[in-house]
Design an enzyme around this catalytic site. Sequence first.
Site, PDB file in Angstrom:
ATOM      1  N   VAL A 140       1.033  -1.394  -0.274  1.00 12.13           N
ATOM      2  CA  VAL A 140       0.021  -0.023   0.055  1.00 12.13           C
ATOM      3  C   VAL A 140       0.953   1.233  -0.063  1.00 12.13           C
ATOM      4  CG1 VAL A 140      -0.379   0.072   2.614  1.00 12.13           C
ATOM      5  CG2 VAL A 140      -2.005   1.110   0.846  1.00 12.13           C
ATOM      6  N   PHE A 141       0.488   2.341  -0.835  1.00  9.54           N
ATOM      7  CA  PHE A 141       1.479   3.655  -0.962  1.00  9.54           C
ATOM      8  C   PHE A 141       0.653   4.648  -0.363  1.00  9.54           C
ATOM      9  CE2 PHE A 141       2.187   7.073  -3.593  1.00  9.54           C
ATOM     10  CZ  PHE A 141       3.729   7.187  -3.439  1.00  9.54           C
ATOM     11  N   GLY A 142       1.648   5.120   0.583  1.00 11.37           N
ATOM     12  CA  GLY A 142       1.190   6.039   1.591  1.00 11.37           C
ATOM     13  C   GLY A 142       1.555   7.571   0.597  1.00 11.37           C
ATOM     14  N   TYR A 143       0.794   8.717   0.495  1.00 16.02           N
ATOM     15  CA  TYR A 143       1.304   9.830  -0.057  1.00 16.02           C
ATOM     16  C   TYR A 143       0.897  11.003   0.677  1.00 16.02           C
ATOM     17  CZ  TYR A 143      -3.470   9.707  -1.899  1.00 16.02           C
ATOM     18  OH  TYR A 143      -4.754   9.687  -1.860  1.00 16.02           O
ATOM     19  N   GLY A 144       0.241  10.827   1.870  1.00 18.66           N
ATOM     20  CA  GLY A 144      -0.334  11.928   2.939  1.00 18.66           C
ATOM     21  C   GLY A 144       0.084  11.475   4.144  1.00 18.66           C
ATOM     22  N   SER A 145      -0.720  11.384   5.008  1.00 18.36           N
ATOM     23  CA  SER A 145      -0.405  10.956   6.356  1.00 18.36           C
ATOM     24  C   SER A 145       0.280   9.308   6.591  1.00 18.36           C
ATOM     25  CB  SER A 145      -1.674  11.240   7.599  1.00 18.36           C
ATOM     26  OG  SER A 145      -2.668  10.288   7.095  1.00 18.36           O
ATOM     27  N   GLU A 197      -9.450   5.807   5.944  1.00 15.99           N
ATOM     28  CA  GLU A 197      -9.565   6.384   4.617  1.00 15.99           C
ATOM     29  C   GLU A 197     -11.117   6.338   4.356  1.00 15.99           C
ATOM     30  OE1 GLU A 197      -6.943   8.013   3.836  1.00 15.99           O
ATOM     31  OE2 GLU A 197      -5.666   7.052   5.142  1.00 15.99           O
TER      32      GLU A 197
END
Length: 189
Positions: free
Chosen positions: A23-28, A99
């Site tokens: 899973v890719f996190g781009y925010g928190s 989310e």
Amino acid sequence: MTVDTTSLNRKRNFFTSGQTLWVFGYGSLIWKAEFPFHERRPAHIEGWERRFWQGSHDHRGTPQAPGRVATLVESPGAVCQGMAYRIDADTLGPLDYREKNGYLRERVILHFHDGSHAEGLIYLATEDNAAFLGDAPLDAIARQIATAHGPSGANRDYLLHLAEALENLGAQDEHVSALAARVRSIKET
């Protein structure tokens, strides 16, 4: 407006129980991973830009005064830096809840710094969801972020933590940098 996408995401099950996935996190998710993971690696995705266009009525704002949090918008040739986590598929349940306000699971190709790549997931909030706020003048977005507060804390903290996490990754993001500079210049209310 709060929109619970938890049940929609459970139908978007691209992986089987017991399997591990990225899973890719781009925010928190870059700086606040509150879920179990097997591995964490800097990564990027291509064709996407981070934007503070998603409303946060449940974490960094309220229904009466929503905050703004990151989502992705398609942008040919763009690169979005972030953090990838290899998790058990069963971990998606808590992530779906986290989310839930308008984000849906989507498949993407993750690119790692060693040149390898893998299929993974992002949580994406598009203009189709009721919490989507869309583009606005940068100063207006900054004022909204500077003043919004929700159950997870001040919206400004979300932005400033993200800016710091991206800096620590050596990632360039003009949108986040410009917003962070403007928010820092606004006194907290």
